[in-house]
Write an enzyme that holds these catalytic residues in place. Structure first.
Site, mmCIF file in Angstrom:
data_model
loop_
_atom_site.group_PDB
_atom_site.id
_atom_site.type_symbol
_atom_site.label_atom_id
_atom_site.label_comp_id
_atom_site.label_asym_id
_atom_site.label_seq_id
_atom_site.Cartn_x
_atom_site.Cartn_y
_atom_site.Cartn_z
ATOM 1 N N GLN A 131 0.841 -1.212 0.055
ATOM 2 C CA GLN A 131 -0.325 -0.060 -0.112
ATOM 3 C C GLN A 131 0.795 1.303 0.018
ATOM 4 O O GLN A 131 1.653 1.618 1.060
ATOM 5 C CB GLN A 131 -0.833 0.013 1.045
ATOM 6 C CG GLN A 131 -1.778 1.149 1.508
ATOM 7 C CD GLN A 131 -2.751 1.078 2.632
ATOM 8 O OE1 GLN A 131 -2.244 0.401 3.649
ATOM 9 N NE2 GLN A 131 -3.751 1.845 2.756
ATOM 10 N N GLY A 132 1.015 2.183 -1.174
ATOM 11 C CA GLY A 132 1.725 3.159 -1.422
ATOM 12 C C GLY A 132 0.746 4.491 -1.100
ATOM 13 O O GLY A 132 0.413 5.313 -1.836
ATOM 14 N N TYR A 133 0.634 4.817 0.520
ATOM 15 C CA TYR A 133 -0.244 5.946 0.767
ATOM 16 C C TYR A 133 0.979 6.795 1.188
ATOM 17 O O TYR A 133 0.824 7.953 0.839
ATOM 18 C CB TYR A 133 -1.348 5.675 1.524
ATOM 19 C CG TYR A 133 -2.530 5.222 1.125
ATOM 20 C CD1 TYR A 133 -2.697 4.700 -0.114
ATOM 21 C CD2 TYR A 133 -3.650 5.199 1.716
ATOM 22 C CE1 TYR A 133 -3.742 4.185 -0.741
ATOM 23 C CE2 TYR A 133 -4.808 4.471 1.302
ATOM 24 C CZ TYR A 133 -4.887 4.127 0.126
ATOM 25 O OH TYR A 133 -6.092 3.651 -0.064
ATOM 26 N N SER A 168 4.603 -1.158 4.072
ATOM 27 C CA SER A 168 4.694 -2.441 4.496
ATOM 28 C C SER A 168 4.884 -3.485 3.463
ATOM 29 O O SER A 168 4.179 -3.587 2.553
ATOM 30 C CB SER A 168 3.493 -3.065 5.311
ATOM 31 O OG SER A 168 3.417 -2.040 6.525
ATOM 32 N N GLU A 251 -10.577 -1.626 4.910
ATOM 33 C CA GLU A 251 -9.578 -1.828 6.129
ATOM 34 C C GLU A 251 -10.199 -2.301 7.357
ATOM 35 O O GLU A 251 -9.966 -2.885 8.127
ATOM 36 C CB GLU A 251 -8.646 -0.671 6.134
ATOM 37 C CG GLU A 251 -7.362 -1.142 6.637
ATOM 38 C CD GLU A 251 -6.282 -0.294 6.373
ATOM 39 O OE1 GLU A 251 -6.347 0.744 5.691
ATOM 40 O OE2 GLU A 251 -5.243 -0.271 6.949
ATOM 41 N N ASN A 377 -4.708 6.984 16.874
ATOM 42 C CA ASN A 377 -5.982 7.062 17.703
ATOM 43 C C ASN A 377 -6.330 8.496 17.726
ATOM 44 O O ASN A 377 -7.715 8.603 18.074
ATOM 45 C CB ASN A 377 -5.428 6.761 19.094
ATOM 46 C CG ASN A 377 -5.596 5.176 19.426
ATOM 47 O OD1 ASN A 377 -5.641 4.494 18.480
ATOM 48 N ND2 ASN A 377 -5.496 4.694 20.704
HETATM 49 C C1 LIG Z 1 4.036 -0.561 11.292
HETATM 50 C C2 LIG Z 1 3.490 0.381 10.382
HETATM 51 C C3 LIG Z 1 3.168 0.086 9.166
HETATM 52 C C4 LIG Z 1 2.558 0.963 8.220
HETATM 53 N N1 LIG Z 1 2.240 0.467 6.731
HETATM 54 C C5 LIG Z 1 1.924 1.464 5.776
HETATM 55 C C6 LIG Z 1 1.761 1.138 4.661
HETATM 56 O O1 LIG Z 1 1.977 -0.277 4.231
HETATM 57 N N2 LIG Z 1 1.279 1.909 3.748
HETATM 58 C C7 LIG Z 1 1.361 3.219 4.309
HETATM 59 O O2 LIG Z 1 1.024 3.958 3.115
HETATM 60 N N3 LIG Z 1 1.558 3.600 5.230
HETATM 61 C C8 LIG Z 1 1.936 2.743 6.097
HETATM 62 N N4 LIG Z 1 2.130 3.313 7.546
HETATM 63 C C9 LIG Z 1 2.143 4.347 7.741
HETATM 64 C C10 LIG Z 1 0.974 5.229 8.805
HETATM 65 O O3 LIG Z 1 -0.258 5.052 7.971
HETATM 66 C C11 LIG Z 1 1.115 6.694 9.235
HETATM 67 O O4 LIG Z 1 2.383 6.365 9.979
HETATM 68 C C12 LIG Z 1 0.209 7.345 9.819
HETATM 69 O O5 LIG Z 1 -0.894 7.499 9.091
HETATM 70 C C13 LIG Z 1 0.579 8.361 10.700
HETATM 71 O O6 LIG Z 1 1.465 9.089 10.105
HETATM 72 P P1 LIG Z 1 2.614 9.734 10.561
HETATM 73 O O7 LIG Z 1 3.486 8.582 10.922
HETATM 74 O O8 LIG Z 1 3.391 10.545 9.681
HETATM 75 O O9 LIG Z 1 2.539 10.616 11.805
HETATM 76 P P2 LIG Z 1 2.066 11.997 12.097
HETATM 77 O O10 LIG Z 1 0.683 12.351 11.245
HETATM 78 O O11 LIG Z 1 3.063 13.022 11.913
HETATM 79 O O12 LIG Z 1 1.451 12.118 13.483
HETATM 80 C C14 LIG Z 1 2.226 12.404 14.552
HETATM 81 C C15 LIG Z 1 1.269 12.655 15.825
HETATM 82 O O13 LIG Z 1 0.448 13.772 15.823
HETATM 83 C C16 LIG Z 1 -0.713 13.419 15.915
HETATM 84 N N5 LIG Z 1 -1.565 13.899 14.956
HETATM 85 C C17 LIG Z 1 -1.416 14.252 13.560
HETATM 86 N N6 LIG Z 1 -2.516 15.204 13.208
HETATM 87 C C18 LIG Z 1 -3.445 15.418 14.119
HETATM 88 C C19 LIG Z 1 -4.713 15.834 14.240
HETATM 89 N N7 LIG Z 1 -5.414 16.471 13.294
HETATM 90 N N8 LIG Z 1 -5.074 15.985 15.418
HETATM 91 C C20 LIG Z 1 -4.476 15.303 16.531
HETATM 92 N N9 LIG Z 1 -3.416 14.695 16.495
HETATM 93 C C21 LIG Z 1 -2.760 14.695 15.183
HETATM 94 C C22 LIG Z 1 -0.974 11.746 15.667
HETATM 95 O O14 LIG Z 1 -2.202 11.316 16.121
HETATM 96 C C23 LIG Z 1 0.510 11.530 16.163
HETATM 97 O O15 LIG Z 1 0.360 11.280 17.445
HETATM 98 C C24 LIG Z 1 2.567 2.381 8.387
HETATM 99 C C25 LIG Z 1 3.122 2.964 9.770
HETATM 100 C C26 LIG Z 1 3.493 1.799 10.498
HETATM 101 C C27 LIG Z 1 3.928 2.424 11.911
#
Ligand SMILES: Cc1cc2nc3c(=O)[nH]c(=O)nc-3n(C[C@H](O)[C@H](O)[C@H](O)COP(=O)(O)OP(=O)(O)OC[C@H]3O[C@@H](n4cnc5c(N)ncnc54)[C@H](O)[C@@H]3O)c2cc1C
Lengths: 397, 404
Positions: A131-133, A168, A251, A377
């Site tokens: 999944q490339g999001y 992933s 999902e 969360n």
């Molecule tokens: C094990 C694992 C597997 C993954 N696999 C994939 C995958 O296969 N494909 C893919 O595309 N992605 C994947 N991801 C990425 C995942 O979707 C992102 O990590 C996730 O969407 C959070 O983005 P970020 O890490 O940039 O955190 P950020 O968005 O930077 O968030 C950092 C903190 O800020 C908080 N925050 C951000 N915005 C808000 C808001 N509006 N209100 C309150 N709090 C906020 C968040 O809750 C978090 O606590 C994976 C992640 C993990 C950990």
């Protein structure tokens, strides 16, 4: 409202159990109970072979319609299938991104040609997806993706440039579904496209990222003039957000059932340890074990409610579905902590140097990601408040 | 397997909702809770004669509607939502359940039509031990005793925390053979509340929307026919087991009420947060508030899933009893404890958050939030706190072979 399964369904249960008993043995014995959260990198090849054995028996994509190669199982039968699969110690499914995410999206939004081209590979268990999001600048704020897709008239192909992150299983995948900007001047969720991209090509480079478990389940994926065919875009250019959001619906749907049965296995292991090391006599731990049991039971009923109920006419998730991700992710995170506390100081000793974790240790570390991926969360709470309770939207600058 | 309400169940729920919304207003609750009886008898008669709610799961041949426990739970949820002051829980979920579980066919024929017509009842079982160690609600707390005296039984002892005990028309009394201990020698008796020797004392309670009483028995003489169960099958009468099933069924109904209360707190609180402006905007727009509300909704929906499941298990248990087949005791205990453990905590936490989000007005007597906050703690304590039920689950899971 009723709980019992029909006689036909109970017969189906026997059929599933029998097949698993006959097949999940011999060469596949070592992968029983393996490949779960935190253990996803283990036994990849054996599990890939197992996926194909499942396909031969007609046990992949059980919930898909028969016309697309699925088994056309009712919700009840899917519940039964996942229950029996977990009971038998079925390994983590290497095909789950294809079966649970890519396939249903293609079935819902794809063209006839795309269905012909991609679904059989998923059903046969041969072709794996990722999944490339997410991107460095687009995590929770997914609509901020910067990866660009440009249609090159000369070669009649889409040309993709940019970077994805946290992808992933990209190192094992044959295909990636990529969210990219088709209109370079667009912002937010307008002007996006949803692409089906072959991983094995010169324009794509996969670099593993080491995670806190010491292993590398996810990756950075670089797109440098990567290509895909003119008709490998799902929906029209500009409709990518709609398709991507539809996918997030899947999902949170049926694909979580298998995962829940996995949780039951983890919980059973913790109970077994508690009984053997005396933790089961500690009043505080008894409370926590019983709490985990309570919520795991309810999680199952909640999933059944979610699956029995209809979504709103506009496709909006019902309330029990809206809360589901936040519920299971938070529960699982607590289960990880419980596992360590039941193990006591022994929880700190690795299986082997340099960094070989036991199954529960790997689970304990991995669950820290459950509350991050697929909508953190905090994002889940925003969604619940805004869609479930109609509270004001977060300001967007 | 189907895990949604049928159209008929939806209709029952909707009818209850619209009626209660109309009659169980803030003013009506406050009027009722200021009385000793704790409810409006005219309104209770309307409920019984026009709506026949209390007859919901009594079999048709005993004057009831013959519906199931899911329907009962759907009603309970709405009563909890609107804090309906009535003897419904005590009469239906304790009294009628006791007769359905333990009564002989003849006793059912004799009493159920009366109950369906509006006579009220409750169950008295918990002895002094119920007050110990943070609250105990198992069968072993029974410490009232009975002795056989010719064609009569003579009962002595006392009961704590009897819901609607001071107002009920009939009492189901649990008592043990004087020489017995733990789960042995317990039987259930039915008695008119004005029987000589029964002394009832209304206890002033923090939650005023449901009344509790202490009941004392001084040489109460009851006829042979008052012991629940079939006299001709005396050897099969197992009062402890019946009592345990009755308590589990009541626990599930109470959890439904708690879930309804938790839902109402969420609705009230979200509505208030959209009206209340601070810093130039509705407080509903602050993320700290949104996230609390989201957690409240999560608790409500999870509670709902647990309650509906438990209702199905209760329904299966009652069907088994009717068919004369054994009740799956472990499944019933588990379902009851899962539902009560979760709902107790969910209701109380939602009540606490509701006060916080309402700010100063949430602390006032005028706003209704405190009524729910108080009911939440009372319901949590009654029939076992979350911790008590978790310990019960832990015993089922961890001790001996483990039956779950
Ligand atoms: C094990 C694992 C597997 C993954 N696999 C994939 C995958 O296969 N494909 C893919 O595309 N992605 C994947 N991801 C990425 C995942 O979707 C992102 O990590 C996730 O969407 C959070 O983005 P970020 O890490 O940039 O955190 P950020 O968005 O930077 O968030 C950092 C903190 O800020 C908080 N925050 C951000 N915005 C808000 C808001 N509006 N209100 C309150 N709090 C906020 C968040 O809750 C978090 O606590 C994976 C992640 C993990 C950990």
């Amino acid at each position: 409202m009723k709980l019992s399964f029909s006689a036909a369904d109970e017969q189906f249960r026997e059929e599933v159990a029998h097949w698993l008993q006959q097949n999940l043995q011999g060469e596949f014995e070592p992968i029983r109970y393996r490949g779960g959260p935190g253990d996803e990198h283990m036994f990849h090849h054996e599990r890939h072979a197992w996926e194909q054995r499942m396909a031969q028996g007609g046990w992949t994509c059980v919930g898909w319609p028969q016309q697309y190669g699925g088994r056309g199982c009712s919700i009840e039968q899917q519940v039964i299938f996942f229950e029996e699969y977990a009971r038998a110690g079925g390994p983590g499914r290497v095909g789950h991104i294809g079966e649970g995410l890519a396939g249903p999206t293609i079935i819902a939004f794809g063209s006839e040609a795309q269905k012909q081209k991609y679904l059989p590979g998923i059903v046969s268990g041969k072709e794996l997806w990722c999944q490339g999001y997410s991107e460095p600048g687009a995590g929770s704020d997914l609509a901020n993706v910067k990866t660009k897709a440009r249609f090159d008239e000369a070669i009649q192909q889409w040309v993709i440039n940019g970077q994805k992150v946290w992808t992933s299983l990209a190192q094992e995948a044959d295909y990636c579904f990529v969210l990219a900007r088709t209109d370079p001047d667009s912002r937010a969720h307008k002007g996006l496209g949803f692409f089906l991209v072959k991983m094995d090509q010169p324009g794509i480079e996969v670099r593993p990222i080491q995670q806190m478990t010491g292993t590398s389940e996810f990756n950075e994926v670089f797109f440098d003039d990567a290509v895909c065919a003119a008709d490998d875009i799902v929906g029209a250019p500009g409709e990518g957000w709609k398709v991507a959001m539809g996918l997030l619906g899947f999902e949170r749907g049926v694909s979580t059932l298998g995962q829940q049965m996995q949780f039951q296995n983890e919980f059973n292991e913790i109970v077994k340890i508690a009984k053997s090391n005396g933790a089961a006599q500690d009043p505080a731990l008894r409370q926590r074990i019983a709490k985990a049991h309570t919520e795991l039971k309810i999680m199952r009923y909640n999933a059944m409610r979610m699956l029995s109920g209809q979504s709103g006419g506009d496709g909006a998730l019902q309330r029990e579905a809206l809360i589901y991700k936040l519920f299971w992710a938070s529960w699982h995170r607590e289960l990880g902590e419980l596992a360590m506390d039941v193990l006591g100081p022994q929880s700190q000793i690795l299986e082997a140097a340099p960094y070989q974790l036991s199954r529960l240790q790997a689970m304990y570390l991995f669950v820290r990601s459950d509350t991050i991926y697929g909508g953190t969360n905090q994002i889940q709470r925003n969604i619940i408040a805004e869609r479930g309770l109609d509270m004001p939207k977060e300001p967007r600058l | 397997m189907e895990f949604v309400f049928t159209d008929e169940q939806n209709m029952i729920r909707d009818t209850a909702e619209s009626f209660l919304q109309e009659v169980s207003t803030s003013a009506a609750i406050r009027d009722a809770m200021a009385t000793e009886r704790g409810y409006d008898p005219a309104l209770w008669q309307t409920v019984c004669t026009d709506l026949v709610w209390q007859a919901i799961h009594t079999p048709e041949d005993c004057g009831g509607l013959g519906l199931g426990y899911v329907e009962l739970v759907a009603m309970q949820e709405q009563m909890g939502r609107f804090l309906f002051c009535s003897p419904y829980f005590s009469s239906v979920c304790l009294g009628i359940n006791a007769l359905l579980v333990a009564g002989s066919a003849q006793q059912q024929q004799q009493y159920l039509p009366e109950f369906c017509a509006g006579k009220t009842a409750t169950l008295a079982f918990a002895g002094a031990a119920a007050a110990a160690r943070g609250g105990r609600w198992d069968v072993a707390t029974v410490d009232a005793t009975f002795t056989t005296q010719g064609e009569h039984y003579q009962l002595n002892g006392s009961y704590e925390f009897v819901t609607d005990g001071a107002s009920a028309d009939y009492l189901i009394l649990a008592a043990r053979d004087a020489a017995s201990q733990a789960d042995e020698g317990i039987h259930l008796f039915i008695a008119a509340a004005d029987t000589k020797g029964i002394e009832r004392e209304l206890l002033p309670t923090m939650d005023q929307t449901r009344k509790w009483a202490r009941i004392k028995l001084n040489n109460v003489r009851l006829p042979k026919a008052s012991m629940l169960g079939d006299e001709s099958k005396a050897a099969e009468r197992n009062g402890a087991q019946s009592l345990a099933v009755i308590l589990d069924l009541a626990t599930i109904a109470l959890a439904a009420e708690q879930m309804g209360g938790a839902q109402q707190l969420l609705d009230m609180t979200v509505a208030y947060s959209k009206e209340r402006n601070q810093f130039g905007r509705a407080i509903a727009g602050f993320q700290a508030i949104k996230h609390k509300a989201a957690d409240m909704m999560l608790r409500v929906e999870v509670a709902r899933s647990g309650v509906y499941y438990a209702a199905c298990v209760a329904e299966e248990s009652l069907q088994a009893l009717q068919a004369g087949t054994p009740v799956d005791r472990a499944a019933l205990q588990e379902a009851a404890s899962v539902a009560k453990a979760y709902c107790s905590d969910a209701f109380f936490k939602n009540a606490g958050e509701a006060i916080q989000i309402h700010g100063g007005v949430g602390f006032s007597w005028e706003y209704d939030v405190h009524l729910y906050f108080k009911r939440a703690k009372a319901s949590e304590q009654f029939l076992g706190t979350g911790a008590w039920h978790r310990e019960r689950l832990a015993a089922l899971l961890l001790d001996g072979e483990g039956v779950l």
